[in-house]
Design an enzyme around this catalytic site. Structure first.
Site, short mmCIF file in Angstrom:
data_model
loop_
_atom_site.label_atom_id
_atom_site.label_comp_id
_atom_site.label_asym_id
_atom_site.label_seq_id
_atom_site.Cartn_x
_atom_site.Cartn_y
_atom_site.Cartn_z
N ARG A 147 -9.33 1.57 8.94
CA ARG A 147 -8.83 0.22 9.20
C ARG A 147 -9.80 -0.56 10.10
NH1 ARG A 147 -2.63 -1.01 9.68
NH2 ARG A 147 -2.39 0.98 8.73
N LYS A 165 0.83 -1.21 0.00
CA LYS A 165 0.00 0.00 0.00
C LYS A 165 0.87 1.26 0.00
CE LYS A 165 -1.98 -1.04 3.92
NZ LYS A 165 -1.20 -2.27 4.24
N ARG A 217 11.97 -5.76 4.74
CA ARG A 217 11.78 -4.31 4.57
C ARG A 217 12.82 -3.55 5.38
NH1 ARG A 217 6.03 -1.61 5.36
NH2 ARG A 217 6.10 -2.67 7.38
P1 AP5 Z 1 1.24 1.07 8.80
O1 AP5 Z 1 2.55 1.72 8.68
O2 AP5 Z 1 0.08 1.61 8.05
O3 AP5 Z 1 1.45 -0.47 8.51
P2 AP5 Z 1 0.62 -1.54 7.64
O4 AP5 Z 1 -0.74 -1.16 7.20
O5 AP5 Z 1 0.71 -2.73 8.48
O6 AP5 Z 1 1.29 -1.53 6.32
P3 AP5 Z 1 2.80 -1.71 6.04
O7 AP5 Z 1 3.46 -0.35 6.10
O8 AP5 Z 1 3.40 -2.77 6.91
O9 AP5 Z 1 2.79 -2.32 4.58
P4 AP5 Z 1 2.39 -1.73 3.16
O10 AP5 Z 1 1.18 -2.41 2.67
O11 AP5 Z 1 2.38 -0.23 3.18
O12 AP5 Z 1 3.60 -2.29 2.32
P5 AP5 Z 1 4.90 -1.53 1.76
O13 AP5 Z 1 4.54 -0.73 0.56
O14 AP5 Z 1 5.64 -0.84 2.85
O15 AP5 Z 1 0.77 1.01 10.33
C1 AP5 Z 1 1.66 0.65 11.36
C2 AP5 Z 1 0.91 0.59 12.68
O16 AP5 Z 1 0.34 1.89 12.99
C3 AP5 Z 1 -0.29 -0.36 12.72
O17 AP5 Z 1 0.09 -1.70 13.02
C4 AP5 Z 1 -1.13 0.26 13.84
O18 AP5 Z 1 -0.62 -0.06 15.10
C5 AP5 Z 1 -0.93 1.75 13.60
N1 AP5 Z 1 -1.95 2.30 12.69
C6 AP5 Z 1 -1.76 2.81 11.45
N2 AP5 Z 1 -2.92 3.19 10.90
C7 AP5 Z 1 -3.87 2.91 11.82
C8 AP5 Z 1 -5.29 3.07 11.82
N3 AP5 Z 1 -5.96 3.58 10.77
N4 AP5 Z 1 -5.97 2.64 12.93
C9 AP5 Z 1 -5.32 2.14 14.01
N5 AP5 Z 1 -3.99 1.97 14.06
C10 AP5 Z 1 -3.26 2.36 12.97
O19 AP5 Z 1 5.74 -2.81 1.26
C11 AP5 Z 1 6.26 -3.74 2.19
C12 AP5 Z 1 7.62 -4.27 1.67
O20 AP5 Z 1 7.40 -4.99 0.46
C13 AP5 Z 1 8.62 -3.16 1.35
O21 AP5 Z 1 9.89 -3.59 1.69
C14 AP5 Z 1 8.50 -2.97 -0.18
O22 AP5 Z 1 9.71 -2.55 -0.75
C15 AP5 Z 1 8.11 -4.37 -0.64
N6 AP5 Z 1 7.18 -4.37 -1.77
C16 AP5 Z 1 6.15 -3.49 -1.99
N7 AP5 Z 1 5.48 -3.81 -3.12
C17 AP5 Z 1 6.10 -4.93 -3.62
C18 AP5 Z 1 5.85 -5.76 -4.76
N8 AP5 Z 1 4.84 -5.49 -5.63
N9 AP5 Z 1 6.64 -6.83 -4.96
C19 AP5 Z 1 7.65 -7.11 -4.10
N10 AP5 Z 1 7.95 -6.36 -3.00
C20 AP5 Z 1 7.16 -5.29 -2.75
#
Ligand code: AP5
Length: 227
Positions: A100, A25, A138
């Site tokens: 969320r 995302k 990551r």
């Molecule tokens: P947040 O930072 O929003 O974490 P998340 O939703 O768990 O999402 P991520 O950042 O882990 O993953 P992503 O889908 O963005 O993937 P990314 O692009 O980085 O939230 C963190 C915490 O904050 C939550 O756990 C909660 O505690 C709190 N919080 C946040 N919002 C909240 C809300 N609304 N309500 C309550 N609490 C909240 O990619 C991941 C990895 O994969 C990277 O290394 C990237 O380089 C790689 N990658 C990306 N795309 C690809 C692809 N197509 N192929 C291969 N590798 C890829």
């Protein structure tokens, strides 16, 4: 470029990204927001900034994030209400990580322009074992919040941010035990949003288990169709 020109007119382009941790995302939100010329609003980034600045919000959110739990709904709804009221959001925005939970979606619906029919909602689907692989590999810049992956998206110099030359680190909540908790929270509290938005607007399913460029092309196609 229909969608980009749309963002400059009266019809704001409002986008929601749903999907589990590690689905890509954040990676795609940066690209789509830049393409549309609208702000990317990442609640995860906003919370990590609040933690770094040691604000009251950061002090409350920090221990919850470290355990893989969600931060309370009223705090998140207030954060987004304030942010989306800023002038740079007039042409739209890309919401990464909000809503969320069902109460957060209801909160968004109460905000000006919050009718779900005015949103493009993308749901990123990626197999669980791939999510674990992505999160364990990551690396993240604590200064500018740029995101990398040691294999899929490495920085030009190992361990150093391309953007600001800071040292990259692993996010504390990317440790395996915490990731399992985050995935459980996703299943319990975020998955119901798929039915919620599916009943109210066009929910676009995205196969996120492909290269970032291919995924982005899919997003652009959907945006163009909706423009
Ligand atoms: P947040 O930072 O929003 O974490 P998340 O939703 O768990 O999402 P991520 O950042 O882990 O993953 P992503 O889908 O963005 O993937 P990314 O692009 O980085 O939230 C963190 C915490 O904050 C939550 O756990 C909660 O505690 C709190 N919080 C946040 N919002 C909240 C809300 N609304 N309500 C309550 N609490 C909240 O990619 C991941 C990895 O994969 C990277 O290394 C990237 O380089 C790689 N990658 C990306 N795309 C690809 C692809 N197509 N192929 C291969 N590798 C890829």
């Amino acid at each position: 470029m229909a969608a980009a020109s749309k963002s400059a007119g009266n019809d704001a382009v409002r986008v929601i990204f749903l999907g589990p941790p590690g689905a890509g995302k954040g990676t795609q939100a940066v690209r789509l927001a830049a393409y549309l010329g609208v702000p990317k609003i990442s609640t995860g980034e906003m919370l990590r900034t609040a933690i770094a600045k040691d604000t009251p919000l950061g002090r409350e959110a920090g221990p919850l994030i470290d355990k893989g739990n969600l931060v309370p709904d009223p705090l998140l709804v207030a954060l987004i209400a304030e942010r989306t009221a800023e002038s740079d959001c007039k042409s739209g925005f890309v919401l990464d990580g909000f809503p969320r939970t069902l109460p957060q979606a209801a909160g968004l619906e109460q905000m000006p322009g919050g009718d779900p029919r005015g949103f493009l909602v993308f749901d990123f689907e990626v197999p669980r074992d791939e999510l674990m692989r992505r999160l364990s590999g990551r690396r993240w810049c604590p200064k500018c919040q740029a995101t990398y992956h040691i294999a899929n998206q490495p920085p030009r110099r190992p361990g150093i941010c391309d953007v600001c030359s800071s040292m990259l680190v692993q996010r504390d909540d990317d440790m395996e035990a915490v990731v399992e908790r985050r995935l459980a929270e996703y299943d319990r509290r975020t998955l119901p949003l798929i039915e919620y938005y599916g009943a109210r607007t066009r929910l676009i399913r995205i196969d996120g288990y492909r290269s970032p460029d291919v995924v982005f092309q899919d997003l652009l196609s959907a945006v163009e169709v909706s423009a």
